[in-house]
Design a protein around this motif. Structure first.
Motif, PDB file in Angstrom:
ATOM      1  N   ARG A   1       0.906  -1.280   0.436  1.00  0.00           N
ATOM      2  CA  ARG A   1      -0.374  -0.375  -0.206  1.00  0.00           C
ATOM      3  C   ARG A   1       0.586   1.221  -0.186  1.00  0.00           C
ATOM      4  O   ARG A   1       1.690   1.443   0.890  1.00  0.00           O
ATOM      5  CB  ARG A   1      -1.088   0.211   0.441  1.00  0.00           C
ATOM      6  N   ILE A   2       0.655   2.344  -1.343  1.00  0.00           N
ATOM      7  CA  ILE A   2       1.403   3.540  -1.118  1.00  0.00           C
ATOM      8  C   ILE A   2       0.921   4.205  -0.709  1.00  0.00           C
ATOM      9  O   ILE A   2      -0.446   4.502  -1.135  1.00  0.00           O
ATOM     10  CB  ILE A   2       1.825   3.444  -2.104  1.00  0.00           C
ATOM     11  N   ALA A   3       1.142   5.249   0.115  1.00  0.00           N
ATOM     12  CA  ALA A   3       0.253   6.710   0.513  1.00  0.00           C
ATOM     13  C   ALA A   3       0.845   7.564  -0.624  1.00  0.00           C
ATOM     14  O   ALA A   3       1.954   7.637  -0.547  1.00  0.00           O
ATOM     15  CB  ALA A   3       0.921   7.047   1.851  1.00  0.00           C
ATOM     16  N   ALA A   4       0.271   8.341  -0.061  1.00  0.00           N
ATOM     17  CA  ALA A   4       0.897   9.761  -1.721  1.00  0.00           C
ATOM     18  C   ALA A   4       0.626  10.495  -0.363  1.00  0.00           C
ATOM     19  O   ALA A   4       0.390  11.752  -0.034  1.00  0.00           O
ATOM     20  CB  ALA A   4      -1.418  10.321  -1.350  1.00  0.00           C
ATOM     21  N   GLY A   5       2.268  11.077  -1.066  1.00  0.00           N
ATOM     22  CA  GLY A   5       3.398  11.472  -0.348  1.00  0.00           C
ATOM     23  C   GLY A   5       3.281  13.751  -0.729  1.00  0.00           C
ATOM     24  O   GLY A   5       2.357  13.634  -0.993  1.00  0.00           O
ATOM     25  N   ALA A   6       4.240  14.206  -0.716  1.00  0.00           N
ATOM     26  CA  ALA A   6       4.850  15.297  -0.455  1.00  0.00           C
ATOM     27  C   ALA A   6       4.855  15.633  -2.196  1.00  0.00           C
ATOM     28  O   ALA A   6       5.275  14.986  -3.095  1.00  0.00           O
ATOM     29  CB  ALA A   6       5.677  15.732   0.394  1.00  0.00           C
ATOM     30  N   ALA A   7       4.788  16.670  -2.427  1.00  0.00           N
ATOM     31  CA  ALA A   7       5.244  17.778  -3.099  1.00  0.00           C
ATOM     32  C   ALA A   7       6.830  18.412  -2.814  1.00  0.00           C
ATOM     33  O   ALA A   7       6.740  18.980  -1.892  1.00  0.00           O
ATOM     34  CB  ALA A   7       4.426  18.669  -3.593  1.00  0.00           C
TER      35      ALA A   7
END
Length: 510
Positions: free
Chosen positions: A209-215
């Protein structure tokens, strides 16, 4: 001529370079899917189930390890049930993010999974958090990965697929700070907990599971998500909410309103582009440092699942389609990124270039009129570097007093390098980023004897050179004469703005 020494201990292996660092990204954007990967079953272009066979063949030569789909921003307005069943019955939608064009949903779940099977690539499915529901995502996981009997299994079988697919990578939203919902980090962390809970492992399929991270350098976003799974002072492992955490970074030479041309640029723009590309290493190190505070054992992987150059679109093309040409400059942007990826292979486990076909820093361009296929300079860097996949990284120590080019308030290394070893073969990647001057690099090879050497070179007389249907090999790899190893050293002279790989066959250990 500048002379540098590159010391490589061939017998001191570092972290494994995960093959998934060479991943790709295919969004419903412009001509990436329709007119790129997918031409429809009635097309005169050779295809299988509508999937363009020459594109598949070209990508298989890269050993493409994974493909991310359906977005990107598009993922958070995509409802997967619209893309299954008979094509004539699939509802249409408007792609509000990219060109405001009508999407007929003819390329959906079954077509994507067939594409991955043809490529030999692992699917990386990005789920809809922005406009979707927990049930919608949970049902999609079940539809794809469950065997036996259940409502979603029966629906999949009714649509022609008896056996479940293997789907290792699952993205829980995309750019939640922006197009994926304009959420705060804290709000997304709560949504992440909820969605991840219902993204179940079915049978033998284990989701990563891959979390939507930062810019870019939003380290606070990374810290907020790491806090959601950590337990400072505890001995237990992080909570099993997600296994990977992303960030996105694009190389944009100019201001957002005028990013610059892909093919018409001066010396200053060239060096600015390369300096901004090299900044990716600073960002990888920054996000890694934050993650180390909460996950010192590196159980959570860092993922850069959108990277590449972003210029103004080609004149006369739809601004929402993000179609740009691809020059020798882009090839060097790619080589600089890969060197950084290899150096941080202990934490960085996946990366996905944006995007594979006809969008941004593409591997492949297809001509909408002639339907001819063109391989870009960036494609050739991926192909020349594929020997690094799943190899053990080797440290490259560059020694010399003249390896810096001052670019504004930043310093750019004249030479970028990385190396790896696998199965008694070492691969050394070398880039001369200086626009006009050659450089001589002495490879100081220690710890293992070298039995055989070969080299390949990618360059062009002009750094703005690019491939077209009329000149498909304006920038293409050529054999590179590098001589033999003498007393453990190998001199290599790189032309200006060039990328080279040197392969070393090592004698057996002991």
């Amino acid at each position: 001529m500048t002379a540098l020494r590159a010391v490589i201990d061939l017998d001191v292996e570092g972290p494994r370079i995960n093959k998934h660092l060479y991943g790709h990204f295919a969004e419903h954007l412009g001509r990436c899917i329709y007119g790129g990967f997918y031409v429809g079953e009635d097309s005169d272009i050779p295809n299988e189930g509508g999937i363009r066979l020459d594109v598949v063949e070209a990508l298989r030569a890269l050993r493409i390890p994974n493909l991310r789909w359906p977005g990107g921003c598009f993922a958070d307005e995509y409802h997967w049930m619209d893309g299954i069943g008979p094509k004539e019955d699939r509802p249409r939608m408007i792609n509000t993010h990219w060109g405001d064009v009508e999407e007929n949903n003819h390329f959906g779940t079954h077509e994507f999974m067939a594409l991955c099977e043809m490529l030999g690539a692992d699917p990386y499915v990005n789920g809809n958090v922005g406009s979707g529901t927990v049930k919608e995502m949970s049902d999609w996981v079940e539809y794809l990965t469950r065997d036996g009997d259940s409502p979603m299994v029966r629906l999949r079988k009714a649509n022609g697929r008896e056996k479940a697919w293997r789907v290792p990578f699952w993205g829980i939203g995309n750019e939640a700070w922006g197009c994926g919902g304009n959420m705060s980090a804290e709000h997304y962390a709560e949504e992440l907990r909820r969605y991840a809970t219902f993204c179940r492992d079915h049978g033998d399929n284990k989701l990563y599971r891959i979390a939507a991270g930062a810019a870019d350098d939003d380290y606070r976003w990374t810290e907020t998500l790491m806090k959601a799974i950590s337990c400072l002072g505890c001995t237990r492992e992080p909570r099993n909410i997600f296994q990977g955490l992303t960030f996105h970074y694009y190389t944009v030479p100019g201001p957002w309103e005028h990013k610059g041309s892909a093919t018409e640029f001066g010396d200053d723009e060239y060096y600015t582009t390369l300096a901004k590309a090299a900044r990716v290493e600073e960002l990888i190190a920054g996000h890694s440092a934050v993650m180390d505070c909460y996950d010192p054992h590196k159980r959570v992987g860092l993922i850069l699942d959108e990277w590449g150059t972003w210029y103004d679109v080609e004149p006369g093309t739809n601004p929402g389609f993000l179609y740009q040409q691809n020059t020798m400059r882009d090839a060097l942007v790619a080589s600089v990124h890969f060197d950084a990826f290899h150096r941080h292979a202990d934490r960085l486990v996946m990366a996905n270039i944006a995007q594979t076909v006809n969008v941004l820093q593409a591997m492949i361009l297809t001509d909408p009129d002639t339907q001819e296929l063109v391989l870009t300079p960036t494609y050739h860097v991926f192909e020349m570097n594929k020997g690094h996949q799943d190899a053990a990284s080797l440290a490259v120590h560059l020694l010399g007093d003249d390896n810096a080019i001052e670019v504004g308030d930043r310093s750019l290394n004249r030479v970028s390098a990385s190396a790896s070893v696998k199965d008694s073969r070492a691969l050394v990647s070398l880039s001369n980023l200086h626009l006009t001057e050659p450089v001589e690099i002495t490879l100081d090879l220690r710890g293992r004897a070298v039995a055989e050497v070969s080299g390949r070179l990618l360059t062009a007389p002009e750094v703005a050179a690019h491939n077209t249907s009329g000149r498909p090999d304006a920038v293409a790899p050529a054999a590179f004469e590098v001589g033999a190893v003498t007393d453990g050293t190998l001199p290599v002279t790189l032309p200006p703005h060039s990328f080279a790989t040197v392969e070393l066959a090592l004698t057996p250990e002991g």
